[in-house]
Design an enzyme around this catalytic site. Structure first.
Site, mmCIF file in Angstrom:
data_model
loop_
_atom_site.group_PDB
_atom_site.id
_atom_site.type_symbol
_atom_site.label_atom_id
_atom_site.label_comp_id
_atom_site.label_asym_id
_atom_site.label_seq_id
_atom_site.Cartn_x
_atom_site.Cartn_y
_atom_site.Cartn_z
ATOM 1 N N THR A 88 7.204 2.826 -2.886
ATOM 2 C CA THR A 88 6.226 1.919 -3.054
ATOM 3 C C THR A 88 6.437 1.079 -2.160
ATOM 4 O O THR A 88 7.025 0.222 -1.497
ATOM 5 C CB THR A 88 6.142 1.470 -4.375
ATOM 6 O OG1 THR A 88 6.249 1.931 -6.064
ATOM 7 C CG2 THR A 88 5.261 0.857 -4.434
ATOM 8 N N LYS A 164 -0.602 3.254 -6.800
ATOM 9 C CA LYS A 164 0.273 2.763 -7.601
ATOM 10 C C LYS A 164 1.079 1.432 -7.673
ATOM 11 O O LYS A 164 1.582 0.513 -8.847
ATOM 12 C CB LYS A 164 1.765 3.233 -6.308
ATOM 13 C CG LYS A 164 3.299 3.367 -6.726
ATOM 14 C CD LYS A 164 3.696 3.678 -7.989
ATOM 15 C CE LYS A 164 5.273 3.171 -8.789
ATOM 16 N NZ LYS A 164 5.978 3.734 -7.995
ATOM 17 N N LYS A 232 8.632 -7.820 -6.695
ATOM 18 C CA LYS A 232 7.720 -6.807 -4.814
ATOM 19 C C LYS A 232 7.155 -6.164 -4.869
ATOM 20 O O LYS A 232 6.057 -6.453 -4.392
ATOM 21 C CB LYS A 232 9.146 -6.163 -4.277
ATOM 22 C CG LYS A 232 8.891 -5.555 -2.606
ATOM 23 C CD LYS A 232 8.072 -4.376 -2.944
ATOM 24 C CE LYS A 232 9.385 -2.670 -2.913
ATOM 25 N NZ LYS A 232 8.537 -1.351 -3.008
#
Length: 282
Positions: A88, A164, A232
């Site tokens: 990711t 995503k 994050k």
């Protein structure tokens, strides 16, 4: 298929093991070393780029930049190699990677995955693939082992990364929604199990609600995906929104709540520990 694998964390290690168990020739490199049954470990990641395909599952933009770009690994790619980055990463960095691969003449596919380590171990990840159709097709023998389904996100690699990030943003919103609902229902005598039985059987039966309602009901936040990683990903979502000049108030709310959760000492717990912070303030 001859496969190179970069990154053997919780996700990468089971993905590499599954590929080897399926009969593929897998060589791997990890910053932390280690060993995986059936996988040949190498000391230099450059060696991996002599394979037919390389799968990268490093933790974030900085790790991939340091390992792949700063070490100029693309200069060592064999003709016809396809590189799949399953991590990711930010939309901006995905654009940079796509450009760097194009300049090096190396096929690139952004293929971030949906699923926790237990799902990866069963080879049931959902793969979001963005990139040239021919490159995606070349990776299908790999995807068939590590994933349950490949979702085509189009010819532009960053589209998969934006998708995503959006998915992870929505999961945190679901976690916070359940936590706030528990605050209301428990205060009025409705137990968590009873409430979640209701919502799972009526309004919200999706996998995210199933998985994370169980964590909240049991007050069990053993890490599957750490809160620090969740923060994050929410930061990446805020950056992507900022690129468009858009304010996303629900995103701002869950980003702030996840940050508070980590500041409360729950950073190494599962990201659903955000619910504990909302419900109990600890």
């Amino acid at each position: 298929m001859d496969i190179g694998f970069l990154g053997l964390g919780l996700m990468g290690s089971v993905m590499a093991r599954n590929l080897a168990a399926a009969g593929h020739s897998v060589r791997a490199w990890s910053r932390s070393g280690g060993a995986i049954e059936g996988v040949t470990m190498v000391d230099d990641p450059t060696a991996l780029f002599g394979a037919e395909a390389v799968v990268t599952m490093l933790s974030d933009d900085a790790a991939i930049r340091e390992v792949v770009l700063d070490r100029k690994l693309l200069e060592h790619a064999r003709p016809g190699l396809v590189h799949a980055v399953t991590s990711t990463i930010s939309v901006a960095f995905a654009r940079e990677l796509a450009q760097a691969h194009a300049e090096a003449g190396v096929a690139y596919v952004s293929s971030p995955v949906l699923g926790r380590p237990d799902v990866a171990a069963k080879g049931e990840l959902q793969i979001l693939a963005g990139g040239p159709a021919a490159a995606i097709d070349a990776l299908r023998p790999i995807f068939a082992v590590i994933g349950q389904r490949v979702w085509d996100m189009g010819d532009e690699a960053p589209a998969a990364n934006a998708t995503k990030i959006a998915c992870n943003m929505m999961i945190t919103m679901a976690i916070e929604a359940m936590a706030e609902a528990v605050v209301l229902t428990e205060a009025n005598g409705v137990g968590r199990d009873r409430f979640f039985d209701l919502i799972l059987g009526t309004l919200f039966g999706s996998r995210s609600y199933q998985v994370y309602s169980a964590n909240i009901a049991q007050d069990n936040y053993e890490p599957g995906f750490k809160a620090t990683l969740g923060l994050k990903d929410l930061r990446l979502a805020k950056e992507a929104a900022g690129e468009q000049g858009r304010a996303l108030p629900m995103l701002d709310a869950v980003h702030g709540r996840m940050r508070e959760t980590i500041e409360a000492g729950l950073g190494d717990r599962d990201w659903s520990a955000m619910a504990r912070y909302t419900i109990e303030g600890r």
